[in-house]
Design a protein around this motif. Structure first.
Motif, PDB file in Angstrom:
ATOM      1  N   MET A   1      14.541 -27.457  56.243  1.00 54.70           N
ATOM      2  CA  MET A   1      15.102 -27.924  57.515  1.00 54.70           C
ATOM      3  C   MET A   1      14.960 -29.430  57.644  1.00 54.70           C
ATOM      4  O   MET A   1      14.144 -30.044  56.951  1.00 54.70           O
ATOM      5  N   PHE A   2      15.772 -29.986  58.462  1.00 56.22           N
ATOM      6  CA  PHE A   2      15.652 -31.409  58.763  1.00 56.22           C
ATOM      7  C   PHE A   2      16.084 -31.605  60.217  1.00 56.22           C
ATOM      8  O   PHE A   2      17.248 -31.451  60.558  1.00 56.22           O
ATOM      9  N   CYS A   3      15.103 -31.882  61.074  1.00 52.25           N
ATOM     10  CA  CYS A   3      15.458 -32.118  62.478  1.00 52.25           C
ATOM     11  C   CYS A   3      14.658 -33.319  62.959  1.00 52.25           C
ATOM     12  O   CYS A   3      13.448 -33.379  62.774  1.00 52.25           O
ATOM     13  N   TYR A   4      15.355 -34.284  63.521  1.00 56.80           N
ATOM     14  CA  TYR A   4      14.643 -35.476  64.030  1.00 56.80           C
ATOM     15  C   TYR A   4      15.164 -35.893  65.397  1.00 56.80           C
ATOM     16  O   TYR A   4      15.165 -37.064  65.742  1.00 56.80           O
ATOM     17  N   GLN A   5      15.572 -34.890  66.174  1.00 63.41           N
ATOM     18  CA  GLN A   5      16.258 -35.230  67.420  1.00 63.41           C
ATOM     19  C   GLN A   5      15.326 -35.545  68.582  1.00 63.41           C
ATOM     20  O   GLN A   5      15.792 -36.073  69.584  1.00 63.41           O
ATOM     21  N   CYS A   6      14.038 -35.235  68.478  1.00 64.79           N
ATOM     22  CA  CYS A   6      13.200 -35.469  69.653  1.00 64.79           C
ATOM     23  C   CYS A   6      12.008 -36.364  69.347  1.00 64.79           C
ATOM     24  O   CYS A   6      11.736 -36.685  68.187  1.00 64.79           O
ATOM     25  N   GLU A   7      11.307 -36.715  70.378  1.00 67.07           N
ATOM     26  CA  GLU A   7      10.253 -37.731  70.274  1.00 67.07           C
ATOM     27  C   GLU A   7       9.026 -37.222  69.536  1.00 67.07           C
ATOM     28  O   GLU A   7       8.260 -38.019  68.999  1.00 67.07           O
ATOM     29  N   ALA A  14      10.815 -36.798  60.633  1.00 69.17           N
ATOM     30  CA  ALA A  14      11.641 -35.594  60.782  1.00 69.17           C
ATOM     31  C   ALA A  14      10.765 -34.361  60.589  1.00 69.17           C
ATOM     32  O   ALA A  14       9.765 -34.413  59.867  1.00 69.17           O
ATOM     33  N   CYS A  15      11.150 -33.267  61.240  1.00 71.66           N
ATOM     34  CA  CYS A  15      10.476 -31.992  60.977  1.00 71.66           C
ATOM     35  C   CYS A  15      11.184 -31.371  59.781  1.00 71.66           C
ATOM     36  O   CYS A  15      12.394 -31.137  59.835  1.00 71.66           O
ATOM     37  N   VAL A  16      10.456 -31.132  58.721  1.00 73.40           N
ATOM     38  CA  VAL A  16      11.102 -30.628  57.504  1.00 73.40           C
ATOM     39  C   VAL A  16      10.586 -29.251  57.061  1.00 73.40           C
ATOM     40  O   VAL A  16      11.235 -28.582  56.255  1.00 73.40           O
ATOM     41  N   LEU A  18       8.672 -27.070  59.487  1.00 73.83           N
ATOM     42  CA  LEU A  18       8.631 -26.260  60.709  1.00 73.83           C
ATOM     43  C   LEU A  18       8.707 -27.259  61.857  1.00 73.83           C
ATOM     44  O   LEU A  18       8.176 -28.358  61.745  1.00 73.83           O
ATOM     45  N   GLY A  19       9.376 -26.894  62.941  1.00 77.87           N
ATOM     46  CA  GLY A  19       9.451 -27.832  64.054  1.00 77.87           C
ATOM     47  C   GLY A  19       8.110 -27.965  64.759  1.00 77.87           C
ATOM     48  O   GLY A  19       7.413 -26.966  64.941  1.00 77.87           O
ATOM     49  N   VAL A  20       7.765 -29.180  65.143  1.00 79.59           N
ATOM     50  CA  VAL A  20       6.568 -29.367  65.963  1.00 79.59           C
ATOM     51  C   VAL A  20       6.734 -28.560  67.261  1.00 79.59           C
ATOM     52  O   VAL A  20       5.774 -28.069  67.849  1.00 79.59           O
ATOM     53  N   CYS A  21       7.977 -28.373  67.673  1.00 76.51           N
ATOM     54  CA  CYS A  21       8.290 -27.604  68.884  1.00 76.51           C
ATOM     55  C   CYS A  21       8.157 -26.099  68.650  1.00 76.51           C
ATOM     56  O   CYS A  21       8.272 -25.320  69.599  1.00 76.51           O
ATOM     57  N   GLY A  22       7.974 -25.692  67.377  1.00 69.55           N
ATOM     58  CA  GLY A  22       7.894 -24.258  67.077  1.00 69.55           C
ATOM     59  C   GLY A  22       9.196 -23.720  66.505  1.00 69.55           C
ATOM     60  O   GLY A  22       9.308 -22.525  66.212  1.00 69.55           O
ATOM     61  N   LYS A  23      10.187 -24.600  66.343  1.00 71.93           N
ATOM     62  CA  LYS A  23      11.467 -24.135  65.783  1.00 71.93           C
ATOM     63  C   LYS A  23      11.277 -23.772  64.316  1.00 71.93           C
ATOM     64  O   LYS A  23      10.729 -24.541  63.534  1.00 71.93           O
ATOM     65  N   GLN A  24      11.770 -22.595  63.949  1.00 76.57           N
ATOM     66  CA  GLN A  24      11.666 -22.128  62.566  1.00 76.57           C
ATOM     67  C   GLN A  24      12.834 -22.701  61.748  1.00 76.57           C
ATOM     68  O   GLN A  24      13.903 -22.979  62.297  1.00 76.57           O
ATOM     69  N   LEU A  70      19.647 -28.157  72.170  1.00 74.05           N
ATOM     70  CA  LEU A  70      18.664 -29.113  72.691  1.00 74.05           C
ATOM     71  C   LEU A  70      17.251 -28.651  72.340  1.00 74.05           C
ATOM     72  O   LEU A  70      17.017 -27.453  72.158  1.00 74.05           O
ATOM     73  N   THR A  71      16.346 -29.601  72.333  1.00 74.44           N
ATOM     74  CA  THR A  71      14.953 -29.265  72.062  1.00 74.44           C
ATOM     75  C   THR A  71      14.426 -28.275  73.107  1.00 74.44           C
ATOM     76  O   THR A  71      14.678 -28.453  74.318  1.00 74.44           O
ATOM     77  N   ASN A  72      13.693 -27.271  72.625  1.00 75.27           N
ATOM     78  CA  ASN A  72      12.991 -26.327  73.504  1.00 75.27           C
ATOM     79  C   ASN A  72      13.907 -25.466  74.370  1.00 75.27           C
ATOM     80  O   ASN A  72      13.561 -25.118  75.500  1.00 75.27           O
TER      81      ASN A  72
HETATM   82 FE1  SF4 Z   1      13.575 -30.978  66.069  1.00 78.83          FE
HETATM   83 FE2  SF4 Z   1      11.691 -29.495  67.242  1.00 78.83          FE
HETATM   84 FE3  SF4 Z   1      11.052 -31.320  65.384  1.00 78.83          FE
HETATM   85 FE4  SF4 Z   1      11.895 -32.065  67.810  1.00 78.83          FE
HETATM   86  S1  SF4 Z   1      10.004 -30.968  67.307  1.00 78.83           S
HETATM   87  S2  SF4 Z   1      12.541 -32.945  65.872  1.00 78.83           S
HETATM   88  S3  SF4 Z   1      13.447 -30.496  68.226  1.00 78.83           S
HETATM   89  S4  SF4 Z   1      12.259 -29.433  65.089  1.00 78.83           S
END
Ligand code: SF4
Ligand code: FSO
Length: 543
Positions: A1-7, A14-16, A18-24, A70-72
Motif C-alpha cells: 500500500m501507499f497512502c500519504y494523504q493525512c498528517e 507514507a503508510c506502506v 499498514l495505515g497509522v489510522c488502522g487502514k489495511q 477520506l481518512t477515518n
Molecule cells: Fe493514509 Fe491512514 Fe496513513 Fe493517513 S494514516 S496516510 S489515511 S493510511
C-alpha cells in the motif's frame, strides 16, 4: 500500500505496510481503485456536459464515493468494492446517454475503460497497480500538485455531500470537481496549469462550503450563543459523533419521549447552538473530546454510540456492540444503520445501563458563527479602534494524536489578554474548556463551529476587512492552523485561493507537498510552519 494523504502518515512520508489510522492494505488498494474508477466516471461526465448531458445521480454519487476515501471514514473492503462496481455501472449508463446526445465516449484506455474484477481479492490487485505511488506523471512537482488537488477534492466532496443531504446543490461544484478529477488522468499539463487547478479546487470548495452553510443555517437556523454542559444526566444515553446534522436531527426525533438523553461527541459539539436542534429537551450535553481519544472515551460511555462521518478509529472489543455507523462510514463487523432508521441504535441504548447519576460540572460556550459575531460587529470594531482588542487569532483545524499538537494549547494560553481567539474544528479540544474571560463584553474565546463551518470564519474575516476598509491580510488577524485530513486540505486551498497570507501551519507539513511546491507556497503565500508558541506570538505581535 501507499497512502500519504493525512498528517499522521508514517514517518511523515507514507503508510506502506499498514495505515497509522488502522487502514489495511486491501482497503488502501480498493480506495485507490475507487479513485481511479471515479476519474473515469468524471471523464465521461466532462464529455457529457459538452453535449448538454449532466446526470444528478452520477454527480451525487461521485461526491459520496469520494467521501468514503477520506481518512477515518470507511474501513470495510466490501463497502469500497460495492462503490467501485457502482461507479463502473454508472459510467457505462452515462456513456450510453452521452453517445446518444452525440458526445465522445470512445476512450481507448485508462480509467474510463476500467473493468473491475469480480472478486474483491482481484480488485485489490487492480488497485495496487493504480496507487498514488504508481502515478505515471514523471514530474515530481506536477505529481505533488495533482495529488494535492485529489486530496483537496476529497474534502470538497465531503462538504458537497453534507450540503446535498440537506437539499443544497450546485451543478458548478459537481462540474468543477469532475473536470479536475478527469484532468488528473492527463499527462500534457504543465506545472503552472496544475498550480491553477489546485487553486481552483480552493475556489470550488468555497462554493461547496457556502452551500453547506446555507444548508445548515437554512434548516436549523443560525447558531446562537449556547451554554453546553460537559456533565451528564442520570439515565439512558446515546452519543453522536462525526459531523452530520441531519443524522442528529433524525435521531433526536426518533428518541423523543423514550427516556434517552442524546449527547454530542467531537465535532458534533457546535450542534448545540442551532435553534432547530437545541429545542429538543433530551438533547443535553457534550461528552469527551476530539476523535483521537475515542477508544478511551467510547469504552467508558454507558450507552449507544453513532458515528455519522469521519473520524472513526478501530472500535475496541469492549464497545464494538454499542457503536453504529451511518452514511458513508463503515467498519467490518460494525452495525451500519440505514438512513434514517435509528431503531437499532435506540434499542441498544435501552439495553445498556446509561448513567447512574446526574453530574453537575463545567460547561462550554458554542454558537459564535458568523451571524452571532457579525451581529456584534459594531462592538468589535469599536473595541479594535479604541485599542481594547489588539489582535484576533483564528486557532483552528484538526486535532490528532501527535505530541507536537500541544503547541496549540500553549499558544492559546499565551495569547495576551487584549487579544481574542476564534476557533473551529476539533483542534479546539486542546483548549475549549479554558475560561479566557471577556473583553468589552465579548468572550475572548469564541467557537465558530465545526471544520465544516470554516466558511463562517472566512465570512467574518471578509466582513471585518470591509468594515475596516483594508484587505484581509491587513487586518489584525492571524491564522494559526492545524491540519489532519483532506477537508483541511480543501480549506487551506480555499484560503490560498482568497489570497490569504502568512498562515502558520502545523503540526507538520503535508508529505505530498514536494520541496519545490513548498517553495512556491512560501514565496507566494508566506505560509510558515509553526515554530514555538512563544516565537510565533512574538513574530506576529512584535513584542
Ligand atoms: Fe493514509 Fe491512514 Fe496513513 Fe493517513 S494514516 S496516510 S489515511 S493510511
Ligand atoms: Fe476534526 Fe476529524 Fe472536523 Fe477533520 S473531526 S479532524 S478537519 O476530520 O473533520 O475537525
Amino acid at each position: 500500500m501507499f497512502c500519504y494523504q493525512c498528517e499522521q502518515t508514517a514517518k511523515n512520508e507514507a503508510c506502506v505496510k499498514l495505515g497509522v489510522c488502522g487502514k489495511q492494505p486491501d482497503v488502501a488498494a480498493l480506495q485507490d481503485l475507487l479513485t481511479h474508477a471515479l476519474k473515469g466516471l468524471s471523464q465521461v461526465a466532462v464529455e457529457g456536459r459538452k453535449v448538454g448531458v449532466s446526470d444528478r445521480e452520477v454527480n451525487v454519487f461521485t461526491c459520496e464515493a469520494l467521501f468514503t476515501t477520506l481518512t477515518n471514514v470507511n474501513f470495510d473492503p466490501e463497502d469500497i468494492a460495492r462503490f467501485i462496481q457502482k461507479t463502473v455501472e454508472m459510467r457505462e449508463k452515462l456513456k450510453a446517454r452521452v453517445k446518444a446526445a452525440g458526445g465522445f465516449v470512445d476512450f481507448a484506455q485508462g480509467p474510463a475503460t476500467l473493468q473491475p474484477a469480480t472478486s474483491v481479492a482481484e480488485m485489490v490487485r487492480q488497485g495496487e497497480a493504480v496507487g498514488f505511488d504508481k502515478d505515471p506523471e514523471p514530474n515530481q512537482d506536477i505529481r505533488s500538485l495533482k495529488h494535492t488537488a485529489i486530496f483537496g477534492l476529497r474534502g470538497v466532496a465531503a462538504y458537497a455531500d453534507h450540503a446535498q443531504i440537506l437539499g443544497q446543490e450546485d451543478e458548478a461544484v459537481y462540474a468543477g470537481l469532475q473536470e479536475i478529477l478527469a484532468d488528473t488522468v492527463r499527462l500534457d499539463l504543465a506545472l503552472n496549469d496544475w498550480v491553477g487547478r489546485v487553486l481552483r479546487v480552493g475556489e470550488i470548495n468555497i462554493r461547496a462550503m457556502e452551500l453547506l452553510d446555507a444548508a445548515n443555517t437554512g434548516t436549523y437556523g443560525h447558531p446562537v450563543p449556547t451554554k453546553v454542559p460537559l456533565g451528564h444526566r442520570k439515565g439512558k444515553a446515546i452519543l453522536v459523533s462525526g459531523h452530520d446534522l441531519k443524522d442528529l436531527e433524525e435521531l433526536l426525533k426518533q428518541t423523543q419521549g423514550k427516556g434517552i438523553t442524546v449527547y454530542t461527541h467531537g465535532e458534533m459539539l457546535p450542534c448545540h447552538g442551532y435553534p432547530g436542534l437545541k429545542k429538543y429537551e433530551h438533547f443535553y450535553g457534550h461528552y469527551g473530546t476530539a476523535w483521537q481519544n475515542q477508544a478511551k472515551e467510547f469504552a467508558a460511555f454507558p450507552g449507544a454510540i453513532l458515528m455519522t462521518t469521519n473520524c472513526l478509529q478501530k472500535p475496541q472489543e469492549s464497545y464494538k456492540d454499542n457503536i453504529f455507523t451511518s452514511g458513508v462510514v463503515g467498519w467490518p463487523g460494525v452495525c451500519h444503520v440505514d438512513r434514517w432508521d435509528f431503531s437499532p441504535v435506540i434499542q441498544r441504548a435501552l439495553e445498556l445501563p446509561g448513567f447512574s447519576e446526574d453530574t453537575n460540572g463545567a460547561h462550554v460556550m458554542v454558537g459564535f458563527a458568523r451571524n452571532t459575531v457579525l451581529g456584534v460587529a459594531d462592538k468589535v470594531i469599536e473595541a479594535v479602534k479604541g485599542g481594547a482588542i489588539r489582535h484576533f487569532f483564528l486557532v483552528a483545524g484538526c486535532d490528532g494524536a501527535k505530541p507536537g499538537r500541544n503547541y496549540y494549547t500553549r499558544f492559546v494560553e499565551l495569547v495576551p489578554q487584549d487579544c481574542v481567539v476564534l476557533t473551529l474544528a476539533c483542534g479546539k479540544f486542546r483548549f475549549f474548556d479554558k475560561d479566557l474571560g471577556t473583553i468589552g463584553g465579548l468572550p475572548r474565546l469564541m467557537d465558530v463551529g465545526q471544520c465544516n463551518d470554516a466558511y463562517s470564519a472566512v465570512q467574518i474575516a471578509l466582513a471585518l476587512s470591509k468594515a475596516f476598509n483594508v484587505g484581509v491580510n491587513e487586518l489584525p488577524l492571524s491564522l494559526v492552523l492545524s491540519w489532519y485530513e483532506q477537508k483541511a486540505v480543501a480549506i487551506l486551498l480555499s484560503l490560498l485561493y482568497l489570497g490569504i497570507k502568512n498562515i502558520r501551519l502545523g503540526p507538520s507539513l503535508p508529505a505530498f507537498i514536494s520541496p519545490n511546491v513548498l517553495q512556491v507556497l512560501v514565496q507566494n503565500f508566506d505560509i510558515k510552519p509553526i515554530s514555538t508558541p512563544e516565537e510565533d506570538l512574538k513574530a506576529i505581535l512584535g513584542s
